[in-house]
Scaffold this motif. Structure first.
Motif, PDB file in Angstrom:
ATOM      1  N   LEU A 199      41.280  81.435  24.886  1.00  0.00           N
ATOM      2  CA  LEU A 199      41.239  80.483  25.993  1.00  0.00           C
ATOM      3  C   LEU A 199      40.418  81.046  27.153  1.00  0.00           C
ATOM      4  O   LEU A 199      40.705  82.130  27.654  1.00  0.00           O
ATOM      5  N   LEU A 200      39.390  80.297  27.563  1.00  0.00           N
ATOM      6  CA  LEU A 200      38.569  80.674  28.715  1.00  0.00           C
ATOM      7  C   LEU A 200      39.245  80.103  29.958  1.00  0.00           C
ATOM      8  O   LEU A 200      39.142  78.911  30.241  1.00  0.00           O
ATOM      9  N   ALA A 201      39.960  80.961  30.689  1.00  0.00           N
ATOM     10  CA  ALA A 201      40.822  80.468  31.773  1.00  0.00           C
ATOM     11  C   ALA A 201      40.557  81.183  33.089  1.00  0.00           C
ATOM     12  O   ALA A 201      41.474  81.412  33.874  1.00  0.00           O
ATOM     13  N   GLY A 202      39.305  81.523  33.356  1.00  0.00           N
ATOM     14  CA  GLY A 202      39.001  82.271  34.565  1.00  0.00           C
ATOM     15  C   GLY A 202      38.796  81.435  35.810  1.00  0.00           C
ATOM     16  O   GLY A 202      38.669  81.963  36.908  1.00  0.00           O
ATOM     17  N   GLY A 203      38.792  80.107  35.652  1.00  0.00           N
ATOM     18  CA  GLY A 203      38.458  79.240  36.786  1.00  0.00           C
ATOM     19  C   GLY A 203      39.620  78.932  37.706  1.00  0.00           C
ATOM     20  O   GLY A 203      40.788  79.049  37.339  1.00  0.00           O
ATOM     21  N   MET A 204      39.268  78.516  38.913  1.00  0.00           N
ATOM     22  CA  MET A 204      40.249  78.112  39.911  1.00  0.00           C
ATOM     23  C   MET A 204      40.252  76.585  40.029  1.00  0.00           C
ATOM     24  O   MET A 204      39.302  75.910  39.633  1.00  0.00           O
ATOM     25  N   GLY A 205      41.310  76.043  40.607  1.00  0.00           N
ATOM     26  CA  GLY A 205      41.438  74.594  40.728  1.00  0.00           C
ATOM     27  C   GLY A 205      40.835  74.025  41.994  1.00  0.00           C
ATOM     28  O   GLY A 205      41.280  72.971  42.480  1.00  0.00           O
ATOM     29  N   THR A 206      39.817  74.661  42.515  1.00  0.00           N
ATOM     30  CA  THR A 206      39.226  74.285  43.800  1.00  0.00           C
ATOM     31  C   THR A 206      38.816  72.819  43.847  1.00  0.00           C
ATOM     32  O   THR A 206      39.127  72.095  44.805  1.00  0.00           O
ATOM     33  N   ARG A 207      38.137  72.345  42.798  1.00  0.00           N
ATOM     34  CA  ARG A 207      37.653  70.961  42.796  1.00  0.00           C
ATOM     35  C   ARG A 207      38.790  69.958  42.656  1.00  0.00           C
ATOM     36  O   ARG A 207      38.605  68.763  42.869  1.00  0.00           O
ATOM     37  N   LEU A 208      39.970  70.460  42.304  1.00  0.00           N
ATOM     38  CA  LEU A 208      41.149  69.591  42.211  1.00  0.00           C
ATOM     39  C   LEU A 208      41.986  69.675  43.484  1.00  0.00           C
ATOM     40  O   LEU A 208      43.066  69.086  43.560  1.00  0.00           O
ATOM     41  N   GLY A 209      41.490  70.439  44.463  1.00  0.00           N
ATOM     42  CA  GLY A 209      42.213  70.592  45.720  1.00  0.00           C
ATOM     43  C   GLY A 209      43.299  71.640  45.664  1.00  0.00           C
ATOM     44  O   GLY A 209      44.234  71.631  46.472  1.00  0.00           O
ATOM     45  N   SER A 210      43.179  72.578  44.711  1.00  0.00           N
ATOM     46  CA  SER A 210      44.198  73.608  44.543  1.00  0.00           C
ATOM     47  C   SER A 210      43.600  74.992  44.729  1.00  0.00           C
ATOM     48  O   SER A 210      42.453  75.239  44.343  1.00  0.00           O
ATOM     49  N   ASP A 211      44.405  75.897  45.282  1.00  0.00           N
ATOM     50  CA  ASP A 211      43.980  77.295  45.430  1.00  0.00           C
ATOM     51  C   ASP A 211      44.466  78.153  44.266  1.00  0.00           C
ATOM     52  O   ASP A 211      44.253  79.372  44.260  1.00  0.00           O
ATOM     53  N   ASN A 212      45.127  77.557  43.308  1.00  0.00           N
ATOM     54  CA  ASN A 212      45.668  78.283  42.159  1.00  0.00           C
ATOM     55  C   ASN A 212      44.690  78.274  40.990  1.00  0.00           C
ATOM     56  O   ASN A 212      43.721  77.502  40.985  1.00  0.00           O
ATOM     57  N   PRO A 213      44.959  79.092  39.953  1.00  0.00           N
ATOM     58  CA  PRO A 213      44.175  78.988  38.722  1.00  0.00           C
ATOM     59  C   PRO A 213      44.208  77.558  38.202  1.00  0.00           C
ATOM     60  O   PRO A 213      45.230  76.866  38.311  1.00  0.00           O
ATOM     61  N   LYS A 214      43.096  77.120  37.633  1.00  0.00           N
ATOM     62  CA  LYS A 214      42.992  75.727  37.200  1.00  0.00           C
ATOM     63  C   LYS A 214      44.096  75.353  36.215  1.00  0.00           C
ATOM     64  O   LYS A 214      44.638  74.243  36.252  1.00  0.00           O
ATOM     65  N   GLY A 215      44.445  76.284  35.315  1.00  0.00           N
ATOM     66  CA  GLY A 215      45.447  76.005  34.306  1.00  0.00           C
ATOM     67  C   GLY A 215      46.840  75.763  34.858  1.00  0.00           C
ATOM     68  O   GLY A 215      47.710  75.223  34.169  1.00  0.00           O
ATOM     69  N   MET A 216      47.078  76.141  36.123  1.00  0.00           N
ATOM     70  CA  MET A 216      48.380  75.930  36.744  1.00  0.00           C
ATOM     71  C   MET A 216      48.522  74.532  37.340  1.00  0.00           C
ATOM     72  O   MET A 216      49.600  74.167  37.802  1.00  0.00           O
ATOM     73  N   TYR A 217      47.438  73.762  37.308  1.00  0.00           N
ATOM     74  CA  TYR A 217      47.480  72.442  37.946  1.00  0.00           C
ATOM     75  C   TYR A 217      48.466  71.520  37.218  1.00  0.00           C
ATOM     76  O   TYR A 217      48.484  71.440  35.987  1.00  0.00           O
ATOM     77  N   ASP A 218      49.259  70.815  37.984  1.00  0.00           N
ATOM     78  CA  ASP A 218      50.287  69.908  37.458  1.00  0.00           C
ATOM     79  C   ASP A 218      49.695  68.509  37.307  1.00  0.00           C
ATOM     80  O   ASP A 218      49.363  67.856  38.295  1.00  0.00           O
ATOM     81  N   ILE A 219      49.569  68.040  36.050  1.00  0.00           N
ATOM     82  CA  ILE A 219      49.030  66.704  35.806  1.00  0.00           C
ATOM     83  C   ILE A 219      50.142  65.704  35.485  1.00  0.00           C
ATOM     84  O   ILE A 219      49.875  64.559  35.103  1.00  0.00           O
ATOM     85  N   GLY A 220      51.389  66.120  35.631  1.00  0.00           N
ATOM     86  CA  GLY A 220      52.515  65.250  35.321  1.00  0.00           C
ATOM     87  C   GLY A 220      52.664  64.095  36.291  1.00  0.00           C
ATOM     88  O   GLY A 220      52.130  64.122  37.406  1.00  0.00           O
ATOM     89  N   ILE A 221      53.381  63.081  35.867  1.00  0.00           N
ATOM     90  CA  ILE A 221      53.654  61.903  36.697  1.00  0.00           C
ATOM     91  C   ILE A 221      55.147  61.815  37.016  1.00  0.00           C
ATOM     92  O   ILE A 221      55.540  61.714  38.176  1.00  0.00           O
ATOM     93  N   THR A 222      55.972  61.875  35.986  1.00  0.00           N
ATOM     94  CA  THR A 222      57.428  61.797  36.188  1.00  0.00           C
ATOM     95  C   THR A 222      58.102  63.157  36.076  1.00  0.00           C
ATOM     96  O   THR A 222      59.295  63.284  36.358  1.00  0.00           O
ATOM     97  N   LYS A 223      57.322  64.163  35.650  1.00  0.00           N
ATOM     98  CA  LYS A 223      57.843  65.518  35.494  1.00  0.00           C
ATOM     99  C   LYS A 223      56.669  66.482  35.565  1.00  0.00           C
ATOM    100  O   LYS A 223      55.514  66.068  35.399  1.00  0.00           O
TER     101      LYS A 223
END
Length: 407
Positions: A94-118
């Motif tokens: 898994l290539l997971a070196g990116g940050m979630g900057t473009r999603l408005g997050s300061d965390n690693p991109k993979g930590m972004y929460d895409i859930g709706i009800t959970k």
């Protein structure tokens, strides 16, 4: 490395300004800077005047294994791929070196929460997709996760906090991608803090050299791993170590397999699998001429019709052919934050220097053969690059719901 050794090293390459703040630093900061000087590959600075030329070779179509053939041979392909997995001959990376900057997050991109009800995290979806194959084959597949200098600690902590999302901890190995220094247009290194040289990841082809540098190629040898599936963190629908894909690549007797999707339109902005001077390559959408866009294959379909989704299966015994001295270096103009003579951080509004990276497309072009393997776009391609609009959290959610993934 001590100060004297660092001073000698940096003076020899005309970069001793990197140590100008050394006496102002705490002992910890001094140690961090010395370690960075010791570990950084400064040889990339020699590539400023010999980066990749815009000139490309002669393109020709590369025939893909299409869905009709895959469906007709599915039982055979699945059997061969499953045998390879059960024999421990496959791994995932898994290539997971990116940050979630473009999603408005300061965390690693993979930590972004895409859930709706959970809560549903990108990392969670990736692991869940791999777990499907683990359950299907009753085999725990070795999983490598490449992080970066910026997100490694947060990523490792996140996986531990979430009990690896159900994956077997002793089958997971984290390692950091090598970083390349950034410099101004005259080749002088930038610093983004008094104790830190400005760096950036060395490109998506950096996974292999970074693995070797971390000593992890020994795992490939010791465990008899013959195939390694490389994939990006942002596609939450992709199938990983898919037995059919593995089986097709093995039976085609090629150096690398590439999952591809049929283009939505002739001018869609995706890189396309092709041959360049007779070797596998990727032609970018802006390089497609009118003639290439209108070219047809033997069935009357567009000849340059299959876009890459950054999901590749490399034969490990071919990787030694992909060496740094043969790989092109992309020298890219970028906006690089830096500290000035007074130590103040400057964020430029225009490109002010170079970053250095090597790309998977060049890695593939070093190899002799490739199998483009068609997958259904709506079932395996849900990239998250933006917060809204095309290839976004919104569009990925819709595709996940379409595939009965609870959000």
């Amino acid at each position: 490395m001590n100060y004297t050794e660092a001073k000698t090293k940096m003076t020899a390459i005309g970069q001793d300004h990197i140590l100008r703040y050394y006496d102002e630093l705490s002992k910890t900061q001094q140690d961090n800077l010395l370690r960075q000087i010791e570990e950084t590959d400064f040889s990339v600075l020699k590539r400023i005047d010999c980066g990749v030329s815009d000139e490309r070779g002669e393109f020709s179509p590369l025939e893909a294994m299409q869905l009709d053939e895959i469906n007709a041979r599915r039982q055979e392909l699945n059997r061969v791929g499953t045998e390879a997995i059960k024999a421990g001959k496959t791994a995932a990376l898994l290539l997971a070196g990116g940050m979630g900057t473009r999603l408005g997050s300061d965390n690693p991109k993979g930590m972004y929460d895409i859930g709706i009800t959970k809560p549903v995290y990108i990392f969670e979806r990736i692991v869940s997709n791999l777990l499907d194959v683990v359950k299907q084959t009753d085999t725990w597949i070795r999983l490598f996760i490449m992080t970066s200098e910026k997100n490694n600690d947060a990523t490792v902590k996140f996986f531990k906090e979430h009990d690896y999302f159900g994956y077997k901890e002793d089958r997971v190995v984290f390692f950091k991608q090598d970083m390349a220094p950034a410099c101004d247009f005259n080749g002088k290194l930038y610093m983004d803090a008094k104790d830190h040289i400005s760096t950036s990841p060395n490109g998506n082809a950096g996974w292999y050299s970074s693995m070797v540098r971390a000593g992890l190629d020994k795992i490939l040898t010791d465990e008899g791993i013959e195939w390694i599936n490389i994939f990006a963190v942002d596609n939450v629908l992709q199938r990983i170590c898919d037995p059919c894909f593995i089986g097709a690549t093995i039976l085609a007797d090629v150096a690398v397999g590439s999952k591809v999707v049929r283009k939505a339109a002739p001018d869609e902005k995706v890189g396309v699998m092709c041959l360049e001077d007779g070797r596998p390559s990727i032609v970018e959408y802006y390089e497609l001429s009118e003639d290439m866009m209108n070219a047809k294959d033997k069935n009357g379909d567009p000849a340059y019709n299959y876009g890459v989704i950054l999901n590749y299966l490399f034969r490990t015994d071919e990787l030694s052919k992909v060496t740094d001295d043969k790989m092109p270096m992309h020298v890219v103009k970028k906006k690089i934050p830096y500290i000035d003579e007074n130590g103040a951080l400057i964020k430029p509004s225009e490109p002010n220097g170079f970053k250095f990276e090597q790309l998977v497309l060049d890695m593939i072009h070093q190899l002799s053969s490739c199998l483009p393997y068609e997958v259904i776009r709506d079932k395996e391609f849900a990239p998250i690059k933006n917060a809204t609009g095309v290839d976004s959290v919104e569009s990925a959610r819709e595709l996940l719901k379409k595939n009965n993934v609870a959000l």
